[in-house]
Scaffold this active site. Structure first.
Site, short mmCIF file in Angstrom:
data_model
loop_
_atom_site.label_atom_id
_atom_site.label_comp_id
_atom_site.label_asym_id
_atom_site.label_seq_id
_atom_site.Cartn_x
_atom_site.Cartn_y
_atom_site.Cartn_z
N ASN A 8 0.88 -1.34 -0.04
CA ASN A 8 0.10 0.09 -0.01
C ASN A 8 0.93 1.41 -0.03
O ASN A 8 1.55 1.63 1.08
CB ASN A 8 -0.96 -0.12 1.15
CG ASN A 8 -1.96 1.24 1.19
OD1 ASN A 8 -1.82 2.09 0.71
ND2 ASN A 8 -3.10 1.02 1.96
N GLY A 10 0.07 4.26 0.19
CA GLY A 10 -0.36 5.09 0.95
C GLY A 10 0.20 5.10 2.37
O GLY A 10 0.44 6.11 3.06
N ASP A 61 1.46 -4.65 11.41
CA ASP A 61 0.32 -5.60 11.51
C ASP A 61 -0.92 -4.63 12.31
O ASP A 61 -0.49 -3.99 13.36
CB ASP A 61 0.62 -6.77 12.26
CG ASP A 61 -0.59 -7.81 11.69
OD1 ASP A 61 -0.86 -7.76 10.83
OD2 ASP A 61 -0.91 -8.92 12.59
N PHE A 166 -10.55 1.88 3.13
CA PHE A 166 -10.57 0.62 2.64
C PHE A 166 -10.93 -0.63 4.03
O PHE A 166 -10.96 0.11 5.21
CB PHE A 166 -9.35 0.12 2.19
CG PHE A 166 -8.07 0.41 3.13
CD1 PHE A 166 -7.70 -0.57 3.97
CD2 PHE A 166 -7.62 1.61 3.20
CE1 PHE A 166 -6.63 -0.39 4.69
CE2 PHE A 166 -6.43 1.80 4.34
CZ PHE A 166 -6.00 0.89 5.16
N ASP A 169 -13.18 0.38 7.29
CA ASP A 169 -13.54 1.81 7.81
C ASP A 169 -14.99 2.21 7.53
O ASP A 169 -15.24 3.14 8.12
CB ASP A 169 -12.54 2.53 6.43
CG ASP A 169 -10.93 2.56 6.73
OD1 ASP A 169 -10.75 2.09 7.73
OD2 ASP A 169 -10.46 3.12 6.03
N LYS A 187 -8.11 11.12 8.45
CA LYS A 187 -8.02 9.86 9.22
C LYS A 187 -6.60 9.68 9.92
O LYS A 187 -6.43 8.97 11.01
CB LYS A 187 -8.49 8.75 8.23
CG LYS A 187 -8.15 7.32 8.52
CD LYS A 187 -8.46 6.27 7.53
CE LYS A 187 -7.88 4.96 7.89
NZ LYS A 187 -7.97 4.02 6.84
N HIS A 192 -5.09 4.60 14.24
CA HIS A 192 -4.24 3.88 15.01
C HIS A 192 -2.68 3.66 14.43
O HIS A 192 -1.82 3.85 15.28
CB HIS A 192 -4.86 2.31 15.14
CG HIS A 192 -5.08 1.94 13.79
ND1 HIS A 192 -6.30 2.30 12.83
CD2 HIS A 192 -5.10 0.51 13.26
CE1 HIS A 192 -6.31 1.89 11.85
NE2 HIS A 192 -5.71 0.61 11.83
N ARG A 193 -2.71 3.76 13.02
CA ARG A 193 -1.33 3.54 12.45
C ARG A 193 -0.60 5.01 12.88
O ARG A 193 0.47 4.84 12.99
CB ARG A 193 -1.68 3.43 10.92
CG ARG A 193 -0.34 3.25 10.30
CD ARG A 193 -0.32 2.60 8.89
NE ARG A 193 -0.88 1.15 8.78
CZ ARG A 193 -2.12 0.96 8.65
NH1 ARG A 193 -3.31 1.81 8.31
NH2 ARG A 193 -2.58 -0.53 8.60
#
Length: 207
Positions: A8, A10, A61, A166, A169, A187, A192-193
């Site tokens: 990804n 992004g 993860d 994605f 979401d 976002k 969390h990321r």
């Protein structure tokens, strides 16, 4: 050069927003072990990625953990989405509890072959198994050190809304808005990321 293991692009752009150093994408299919927690999965992946690339590697993860389903789908979120579908998982969560409280969790695992102290809270807790876990290719004394960073965002599962994002979401609502209704910048600011990347960037700047 820091290699971010993902397909990804992004995620790589998001990482670059937090890090001053150069980050490049690494498309590498590491072994995803079966585990009830995210930490050992990410740690194993970071070790494999570092061995593969020969450069510092970052693996993430993530999963959706529904309170009323005892954390399901958790580490199996991608598989549950592929087999059951996002909407069916959402129905299961809402049937189990109203409101269907849940959280997104992300664990970042970093490995560069060198030693460092065990991971910081909240990942470290009382044991250090996730940060020092071995795999079947290595003995305990020879395990490659892995640094772990975690991010969590609380919310609830709702009927799907929004066209962005994605995965889960559209059914994950945080502060009245689903992730799919948010712009990428909105976002990233609460995700969390993003929270895990913020912790990692602060530590990595001193590495």
């Amino acid at each position: 050069m820091l290699r971010y293991v993902t397909t990804n692009a992004g995620k790589v752009r998001e990482a670059r927003d937090y890090l001053d150093s150069e980050v490049s994408q690494l498309d590498f299919d590491y072994t995803e072990i079966q585990a009830p927690d995210l930490e050992p999965i990410a740690a194993r992946g970071a070790r494999e990625a570092y061995r593969h690339a020969g450069e510092p590697a970052l693996v993430d993860d993530a999963g959706l953990f529904v309170d009323a389903l005892d954390g399901f789908p958790g580490p199996y979120s991608a598989y549950a989405e592929e087999t059951l579908g996002m909407e069916r998982v959402g129905h299961l969560a809402r049937d189990a509890a109203d409101p269907a409280r849940a959280e997104f969790r992300c664990v970042l695992a970093y490995c560069d072959g060198d030693a460092f102290d065990a991971s910081p809270d909240p990942v470290d807790r009382a044991d250090r198994a996730a940060a020092a876990a071995t795999d079947d290719r290595e003995e305990q004394d020879d395990a490659l050190p892995v640094k772990l960073f975690s991010g969590v965002v609380r919310g609830r599962i709702v009927e799907p809304r929004g066209d962005g994002g994605f995965g889960y979401d559209p059914v994950f609502e945080h502060d009245g808005t689903t992730f799919a209704e948010m712009s990428a910048a909105e976002k990233n600011a609460v995700s969390h990321r993003g929270r895990a990347l913020e912790q990692f960037a602060e530590w990595y700047a001193t590495r």
